[in-house]
Motif scaffolding. Sequence first.
Motif, PDB file in Angstrom:
ATOM      1  N   GLU A  79       1.154  -4.186  -5.596  1.00  0.00           N
ATOM      2  CA  GLU A  79       0.060  -4.635  -6.452  1.00  0.00           C
ATOM      3  C   GLU A  79      -0.190  -6.136  -6.299  1.00  0.00           C
ATOM      4  N   HIS A  80       0.883  -6.896  -6.170  1.00  0.00           N
ATOM      5  CA  HIS A  80       0.747  -8.341  -5.964  1.00  0.00           C
ATOM      6  C   HIS A  80      -0.025  -8.615  -4.670  1.00  0.00           C
ATOM      7  N   MET A  81       0.270  -7.847  -3.630  1.00  0.00           N
ATOM      8  CA  MET A  81      -0.391  -8.056  -2.344  1.00  0.00           C
ATOM      9  C   MET A  81      -1.858  -7.650  -2.391  1.00  0.00           C
ATOM     10  N   LEU A  82      -2.174  -6.644  -3.190  1.00  0.00           N
ATOM     11  CA  LEU A  82      -3.582  -6.293  -3.398  1.00  0.00           C
ATOM     12  C   LEU A  82      -4.315  -7.410  -4.131  1.00  0.00           C
ATOM     13  N   ASP A  84      -3.558 -10.477  -4.295  1.00  0.00           N
ATOM     14  CA  ASP A  84      -3.565 -11.695  -3.491  1.00  0.00           C
ATOM     15  C   ASP A  84      -4.384 -11.534  -2.205  1.00  0.00           C
ATOM     16  N   HIS A  85      -4.988 -10.362  -2.037  1.00  0.00           N
ATOM     17  CA  HIS A  85      -5.833 -10.040  -0.879  1.00  0.00           C
ATOM     18  C   HIS A  85      -5.081 -10.118   0.449  1.00  0.00           C
ATOM     19  N   ARG A  86      -3.774  -9.895   0.392  1.00  0.00           N
ATOM     20  CA  ARG A  86      -3.023  -9.777   1.643  1.00  0.00           C
ATOM     21  C   ARG A  86      -3.315  -8.434   2.296  1.00  0.00           C
ATOM     22  N   ILE A  87      -3.619  -7.449   1.470  1.00  0.00           N
ATOM     23  CA  ILE A  87      -4.166  -6.185   1.954  1.00  0.00           C
ATOM     24  C   ILE A  87      -5.508  -5.993   1.265  1.00  0.00           C
ATOM     25  N   GLU A  88      -6.447  -5.384   1.957  1.00  0.00           N
ATOM     26  CA  GLU A  88      -7.825  -5.384   1.487  1.00  0.00           C
ATOM     27  C   GLU A  88      -8.152  -4.272   0.498  1.00  0.00           C
ATOM     28  N   GLU A  89      -7.455  -3.144   0.590  1.00  0.00           N
ATOM     29  CA  GLU A  89      -7.778  -2.015  -0.281  1.00  0.00           C
ATOM     30  C   GLU A  89      -6.555  -1.124  -0.440  1.00  0.00           C
ATOM     31  N   PRO A  90      -6.520  -0.285  -1.477  1.00  0.00           N
ATOM     32  CA  PRO A  90      -5.387   0.620  -1.666  1.00  0.00           C
ATOM     33  C   PRO A  90      -5.184   1.508  -0.440  1.00  0.00           C
ATOM     34  N   GLY A  91      -3.942   1.749  -0.117  1.00  0.00           N
ATOM     35  CA  GLY A  91      -3.643   2.561   1.063  1.00  0.00           C
ATOM     36  C   GLY A  91      -2.197   2.995   1.057  1.00  0.00           C
ATOM     37  N   TYR A  92      -1.538   2.837   2.193  1.00  0.00           N
ATOM     38  CA  TYR A  92      -0.175   3.337   2.356  1.00  0.00           C
ATOM     39  C   TYR A  92       0.867   2.307   1.936  1.00  0.00           C
ATOM     40  N   LEU A  93       1.908   2.805   1.300  1.00  0.00           N
ATOM     41  CA  LEU A  93       3.080   2.018   0.938  1.00  0.00           C
ATOM     42  C   LEU A  93       4.305   2.741   1.493  1.00  0.00           C
ATOM     43  N   GLY A 224      -2.252  -2.889   8.976  1.00  0.00           N
ATOM     44  CA  GLY A 224      -2.543  -3.433   7.661  1.00  0.00           C
ATOM     45  C   GLY A 224      -2.032  -2.702   6.449  1.00  0.00           C
ATOM     46  N   SER A 225      -0.996  -1.882   6.589  1.00  0.00           N
ATOM     47  CA  SER A 225      -0.406  -1.258   5.402  1.00  0.00           C
ATOM     48  C   SER A 225       0.871  -1.993   5.018  1.00  0.00           C
ATOM     49  N   VAL A 226       1.417  -1.654   3.861  1.00  0.00           N
ATOM     50  CA  VAL A 226       2.579  -2.349   3.307  1.00  0.00           C
ATOM     51  C   VAL A 226       3.870  -1.593   3.626  1.00  0.00           C
ATOM     52  N   LEU A 227       4.862  -2.341   4.117  1.00  0.00           N
ATOM     53  CA  LEU A 227       6.208  -1.827   4.339  1.00  0.00           C
ATOM     54  C   LEU A 227       7.162  -2.646   3.473  1.00  0.00           C
ATOM     55  N   PHE A 228       8.026  -1.978   2.727  1.00  0.00           N
ATOM     56  CA  PHE A 228       8.992  -2.658   1.854  1.00  0.00           C
ATOM     57  C   PHE A 228      10.389  -2.169   2.188  1.00  0.00           C
ATOM     58  N   ILE A 229      11.273  -3.099   2.548  1.00  0.00           N
ATOM     59  CA  ILE A 229      12.676  -2.771   2.794  1.00  0.00           C
ATOM     60  C   ILE A 229      13.477  -3.275   1.595  1.00  0.00           C
ATOM     61  N   TYR A 230      14.106  -2.343   0.900  1.00  0.00           N
ATOM     62  CA  TYR A 230      14.750  -2.622  -0.388  1.00  0.00           C
ATOM     63  C   TYR A 230      16.263  -2.523  -0.318  1.00  0.00           C
ATOM     64  N   HIS A 231      16.913  -3.426  -1.028  1.00  0.00           N
ATOM     65  CA  HIS A 231      18.337  -3.349  -1.343  1.00  0.00           C
ATOM     66  C   HIS A 231      18.541  -4.239  -2.572  1.00  0.00           C
ATOM     67  N   PRO A 232      19.416  -3.846  -3.512  1.00  0.00           N
ATOM     68  CA  PRO A 232      19.581  -4.643  -4.738  1.00  0.00           C
ATOM     69  C   PRO A 232      20.446  -5.884  -4.538  1.00  0.00           C
ATOM     70  N   LYS A 241       9.284 -14.522  -3.854  1.00  0.00           N
ATOM     71  CA  LYS A 241       8.110 -15.015  -4.584  1.00  0.00           C
ATOM     72  C   LYS A 241       7.120 -13.888  -4.853  1.00  0.00           C
ATOM     73  N   ILE A 242       7.143 -12.864  -4.032  1.00  0.00           N
ATOM     74  CA  ILE A 242       6.250 -11.721  -4.271  1.00  0.00           C
ATOM     75  C   ILE A 242       6.688 -10.952  -5.509  1.00  0.00           C
ATOM     76  N   LEU A 243       7.987 -10.747  -5.665  1.00  0.00           N
ATOM     77  CA  LEU A 243       8.479 -10.013  -6.824  1.00  0.00           C
ATOM     78  C   LEU A 243       8.462 -10.846  -8.096  1.00  0.00           C
ATOM     79  N   ASN A 244       8.566 -12.141  -7.953  1.00  0.00           N
ATOM     80  CA  ASN A 244       8.675 -13.008  -9.119  1.00  0.00           C
ATOM     81  C   ASN A 244       7.484 -13.936  -9.313  1.00  0.00           C
ATOM     82  N   GLY A 245       6.436 -13.732  -8.528  1.00  0.00           N
ATOM     83  CA  GLY A 245       5.268 -14.603  -8.613  1.00  0.00           C
ATOM     84  C   GLY A 245       4.370 -14.265  -9.779  1.00  0.00           C
TER      85      GLY A 245
END
Length: 245
Positions: A79-82, A84-93, A224-232, A241-245
Amino acid sequence: MKKLHPVSLLLLIFSLAGLAWLPLVKPASSRTLSASVAEKPVPETKNNEAVFNALYDSLDLDDKGLSEEAFRYAVRGYEHMLEDHRIEEPGYLTICDFSRSSNSKRLFLIDMSEGKLVKYTYVAHGRNSGAEFASNFSNRPESLQSSLGFYITGETYMGQHGLSLRVNGIEKGINDNAYQRAIVVHGANYIGEKWGGSYMGRSFGCPAVPAAESAQLINTIKNGSVLFIYHPTASYLKGSKILNG
């Protein structure tokens, strides 16, 4: 919570873009993990808890092993990337949950505009990030470790692993050396169903996926889709900054 009718779910998904989120990490609890890993966070939302729960439940993500925490962080960043216009429209996550065993399916490809789970499969982590479980991450060239955080997919090319997908790390100091390190999505024969839940191979830091599924996945998420690599990992969750911006 019972599943929603697809039309009702779609309306909820479209409402995501206008929703605000609170800071993600609660004060520390009495539960402790290793020093390098955050105490299990319970991210919160402001006025959209029902929306989030409807999406999480409708996709059966709990049954498939994706925790609410990982999914909340992923959606928060998306949602932050949407916004912030880093991605232009809703799509794949695409979410790679590296808190899970590499012997488990831990890649979740979600069509956020349709509210559908498109792909659920295996993904490898870097050789020097750990054996069955990943625990060490780096942005350093030649580290052979995975890098956490958010990426935007780029163009495809034909390489030594066949069709491959470049990804651009957008978190400075966390994964922004991905292009320089040649971190890409590619197919690999050392991971997948044929290994029957036994020890899966590891990559040089790339999120490698089963060879038989790689072309379809790559062609779905390219450009132009979003990829998230997660670990706690505490340093990432607090430093992004994306998670806490």
